[in-house]
Design a protein around this motif. Sequence first.
Motif, PDB file in Angstrom:
ATOM      1  N   ARG A 127     -47.483  57.174 -91.095  1.00 38.90           N
ATOM      2  CA  ARG A 127     -47.581  58.469 -90.823  1.00 38.90           C
ATOM      3  C   ARG A 127     -46.624  59.441 -91.289  1.00 38.90           C
ATOM      4  NH1 ARG A 127     -50.331  57.482 -84.900  1.00 38.90           N
ATOM      5  NH2 ARG A 127     -49.849  55.416 -84.740  1.00 38.90           N
ATOM      6  N   GLU A 128     -47.123  60.715 -92.374  1.00 37.46           N
ATOM      7  CA  GLU A 128     -46.004  61.654 -92.215  1.00 37.46           C
ATOM      8  C   GLU A 128     -45.275  62.123 -91.407  1.00 37.46           C
ATOM      9  OE1 GLU A 128     -45.466  64.732 -95.471  1.00 37.46           O
ATOM     10  OE2 GLU A 128     -47.378  63.873 -94.851  1.00 37.46           O
ATOM     11  N   VAL A 129     -44.047  62.370 -91.089  1.00 39.54           N
ATOM     12  CA  VAL A 129     -43.889  62.976 -90.150  1.00 39.54           C
ATOM     13  C   VAL A 129     -43.005  64.242 -90.951  1.00 39.54           C
ATOM     14  CG1 VAL A 129     -42.298  63.323 -87.867  1.00 39.54           C
ATOM     15  CG2 VAL A 129     -44.082  61.020 -88.755  1.00 39.54           C
ATOM     16  N   GLY A 130     -42.969  65.164 -90.228  1.00 39.10           N
ATOM     17  CA  GLY A 130     -42.266  66.452 -90.046  1.00 39.10           C
ATOM     18  C   GLY A 130     -41.046  66.850 -89.960  1.00 39.10           C
ATOM     19  N   PRO A 131     -40.062  67.357 -90.790  1.00 36.28           N
ATOM     20  CA  PRO A 131     -39.253  68.135 -89.680  1.00 36.28           C
ATOM     21  C   PRO A 131     -38.311  67.636 -88.775  1.00 36.28           C
ATOM     22  CG  PRO A 131     -39.001  69.281 -92.102  1.00 36.28           C
ATOM     23  CD  PRO A 131     -41.058  68.899 -91.378  1.00 36.28           C
ATOM     24  N   ALA A 132     -37.391  67.599 -88.206  1.00 38.64           N
ATOM     25  CA  ALA A 132     -37.529  67.952 -86.728  1.00 38.64           C
ATOM     26  C   ALA A 132     -37.170  69.319 -86.151  1.00 38.64           C
ATOM     27  CB  ALA A 132     -36.507  66.351 -86.419  1.00 38.64           C
ATOM     28  N   PRO A 133     -37.862  69.600 -85.330  1.00 38.85           N
ATOM     29  CA  PRO A 133     -38.534  71.287 -84.736  1.00 38.85           C
ATOM     30  C   PRO A 133     -37.359  71.702 -84.228  1.00 38.85           C
ATOM     31  CG  PRO A 133     -39.898  70.138 -83.605  1.00 38.85           C
ATOM     32  CD  PRO A 133     -39.107  68.792 -84.821  1.00 38.85           C
ATOM     33  N   LEU A 159     -46.369  77.906 -68.719  1.00 38.21           N
ATOM     34  CA  LEU A 159     -47.375  77.590 -69.107  1.00 38.21           C
ATOM     35  C   LEU A 159     -47.121  77.235 -71.007  1.00 38.21           C
ATOM     36  CD1 LEU A 159     -48.872  76.594 -66.054  1.00 38.21           C
ATOM     37  CD2 LEU A 159     -51.139  77.181 -67.359  1.00 38.21           C
ATOM     38  N   ILE A 160     -47.074  76.614 -71.688  1.00 41.10           N
ATOM     39  CA  ILE A 160     -46.533  77.456 -72.929  1.00 41.10           C
ATOM     40  C   ILE A 160     -47.316  76.786 -74.207  1.00 41.10           C
ATOM     41  CG2 ILE A 160     -44.556  77.875 -74.921  1.00 41.10           C
ATOM     42  CD1 ILE A 160     -42.815  76.732 -71.928  1.00 41.10           C
ATOM     43  N   PHE A 161     -48.206  78.358 -74.542  1.00 48.04           N
ATOM     44  CA  PHE A 161     -49.385  77.225 -75.944  1.00 48.04           C
ATOM     45  C   PHE A 161     -48.834  77.501 -77.083  1.00 48.04           C
ATOM     46  CE2 PHE A 161     -50.280  79.169 -72.103  1.00 48.04           C
ATOM     47  CZ  PHE A 161     -51.971  78.802 -71.658  1.00 48.04           C
ATOM     48  N   ALA A 162     -49.557  75.567 -77.344  1.00 45.31           N
ATOM     49  CA  ALA A 162     -49.380  75.191 -78.721  1.00 45.31           C
ATOM     50  C   ALA A 162     -49.981  75.637 -79.439  1.00 45.31           C
ATOM     51  CB  ALA A 162     -48.782  73.813 -79.119  1.00 45.31           C
ATOM     52  N   PRO A 163     -49.828  76.349 -80.957  1.00 48.56           N
ATOM     53  CA  PRO A 163     -51.021  76.246 -81.741  1.00 48.56           C
ATOM     54  C   PRO A 163     -50.826  75.186 -82.437  1.00 48.56           C
ATOM     55  CG  PRO A 163     -49.289  77.068 -83.034  1.00 48.56           C
ATOM     56  CD  PRO A 163     -48.757  76.915 -81.639  1.00 48.56           C
ATOM     57  N   ARG A 164     -52.598  74.952 -82.765  1.00 50.58           N
ATOM     58  CA  ARG A 164     -52.713  73.930 -83.453  1.00 50.58           C
ATOM     59  C   ARG A 164     -51.575  73.748 -84.636  1.00 50.58           C
ATOM     60  NH1 ARG A 164     -56.368  70.396 -82.977  1.00 50.58           N
ATOM     61  NH2 ARG A 164     -58.178  71.259 -80.963  1.00 50.58           N
ATOM     62  N   ALA A 165     -51.369  72.961 -85.428  1.00 53.61           N
ATOM     63  CA  ALA A 165     -50.564  72.178 -86.531  1.00 53.61           C
ATOM     64  C   ALA A 165     -50.797  71.328 -87.515  1.00 53.61           C
ATOM     65  CB  ALA A 165     -48.964  72.074 -86.458  1.00 53.61           C
ATOM     66  N   ALA A 166     -50.268  71.312 -88.419  1.00 61.86           N
ATOM     67  CA  ALA A 166     -50.250  70.127 -90.027  1.00 61.86           C
ATOM     68  C   ALA A 166     -49.803  68.773 -88.988  1.00 61.86           C
ATOM     69  CB  ALA A 166     -49.816  71.109 -90.891  1.00 61.86           C
ATOM     70  N   PRO A 167     -51.290  67.818 -89.940  1.00 55.22           N
ATOM     71  CA  PRO A 167     -50.258  67.206 -89.048  1.00 55.22           C
ATOM     72  C   PRO A 167     -49.088  65.954 -89.013  1.00 55.22           C
ATOM     73  CG  PRO A 167     -52.448  66.289 -90.288  1.00 55.22           C
ATOM     74  CD  PRO A 167     -52.372  67.764 -90.616  1.00 55.22           C
ATOM     75  N   PRO A 168     -47.739  65.857 -89.555  1.00 50.94           N
ATOM     76  CA  PRO A 168     -46.604  65.995 -89.773  1.00 50.94           C
ATOM     77  C   PRO A 168     -45.814  67.249 -89.198  1.00 50.94           C
ATOM     78  CG  PRO A 168     -47.988  66.245 -91.768  1.00 50.94           C
ATOM     79  CD  PRO A 168     -48.302  67.097 -91.586  1.00 50.94           C
TER      80      PRO A 168
END
Length: 627
Positions: free
Chosen positions: A416-422, A492-501
């Motif tokens: 699995r490709e993982v994105g930069p640490a946010p 309540l904090i809502f996360a948008p959809r994001a690219a898999p990484p």
Amino acid sequence: MDKTTPATKNTLASSPELEQLLDLARSGAMELSVLMEKADKLQREGLIDAAILLYQNWTTHTKSVLLHVACYNLGTLLGSRNRHAEAEKVYATALALSPTFTQARLNMGHQLEHLGRIEEALGEWRKVFEDKALDRANPAVLELILHALNNSARLLETQRRLAESQVLMRQSLLLKAGQADVIQHYVHIRQKQCDWPVYQPIGAVTHNQLLVGTSLLAMLSASDDPALQLMAAQRFVHEKVLPYKDRPLHELATARQPRNGRIKIGYLSGDLCMHAVGLLTPELFELHDRERFEVYAFCWSREDGSEQRARILKAMDHHVRLAGVDDLTAARLIAEAGIDILVDLQGLTNGARPNILAYRPAPIQVSYLGLPGTSALPGVDWIIADRFAMPPEYLPYCTERPIYLPNCYQVSDRQREVGPAPSRAQYGLPESAFVYCSFNNNHKFNEEVFCSWMRILEQVPGSVMWLLADNEWAKANMLRVAAEHNVLEERLIFAPRAAPPDYLARFALADLFLDTFPYNAGTTASDCLWMGTPILTRSGRSYISRMAGSLLNAVGLPDLITFSLAEYESRAVQLGQNPARIESYKRYLRDHGRSSALFDIPTVVRDLEHEFERMALSQRRGETLHA
């Protein structure tokens, strides 16, 4: 090998008889009844293009008060040949000749939809169901109005205009209560919007009708009762799956060509792309032992152009495209390939093609991953499971027999490709807060689980709940229920959809993932544990409610499995009040998680191959198969 769709025999016949018909059509002397009779005969012979040409010549050269009827028939034929722009024009002609020709207006909408002109399609259908002059007391007219309402609702749902879609479904059910397909969509669209209580009677539609009309996918979120889940699956099979009583296709194929050599495994799916199944399975396909197995994809997945799709297809020895191929032809392709074991990765999920399996194109047909639970499909005799996910008490409610893997039923992908640490600030999360999260799809949320989450927040001061907001209506409804529990909106904090990484990378920001029940996290739970974040789950009676528990056992954290709402809630509060305990879980996952049995994918594949080889060789020898 890449087999494309076999061309349908539908060529334009050239014969003296046809030329005579065309001459008569051009003469203006052919009666409409004769035209329809001759065109129907051509259709029955598979000569649809010839029938189209006959109608075109007649409508061009004939003056008749019934010209609009011929245009309508011509439009129907053009639409069947995917000539939608031409069909639109002839329907427009029919409506110009007869503006009250409702059937033509309905079909015009379908052509516009095919052409991607969504608002125009909706506009045509709206003219029908808003027409006050139509007699709703006339059953035939009512069916036309319902057609317009239901197709508008369907199209709006596909456009993610959920609230508008639901309004039209309600209108439809108020006009006619006994519409199983509309009830099914009505229940699920309320789940998608977190519009609780989901079972909200409408007019003459009773609570029982809503329950009985619930789709299997919706039932997996609505009830942990395996009998209700089996009922939902059986209703689908009864209504949608064609009975096939002839000799199984695999027997006919074997009679012509006995099976020998490498064992042929076929994977049947429409989700081998950027989809949960497509994200879990690449290593399964890549790691198959090619000395013993030959691997086929029988696939109608969308060509999304993704690297994931390309990787999956590269892992196959053969790719047989089934998009546009009818079910019987698809089943024949599978049978003629000599497949020993056909693995259905779809079940009854969106886009399923269960009739392929009903023809029994392979001697061993197995359900895996796409639907963790019974599908009740004729022709599917086996299901991949483990002894936690599928305990003995569940077996009476499952039409398939289990093939048990030693550790966990689920395969996954270690690449699995993982994105930069946010950072927490990047997602609007308080730096010092205890962050609970749940990134499951909103339709898996239900009122009982969400209210439990609100009680957990009340007992853990300063904590927040980080949620996927799949749509604006779900968000609004969740905020409404939170307010009823005196939980402030900012918690309540809502996360948008994001690219898999990026989606994978953000798991590290959460302290504890709170699972849904009865529809547990599956792929999401694997992602969560792979990224080192603990998940608290509740396991129940059904396979779907024990998925995350199976993963937790395999990763070595069985103490994060609970078995009641009270235990789940209490454990979540304890962990929220004890961040040091959370840190110990994260340290364990960091040090040992990826080397655990859960992510030992080569061993999972070998275990699966062992069972497949044992069954296939027994089948070839004519022996009775045992679990």
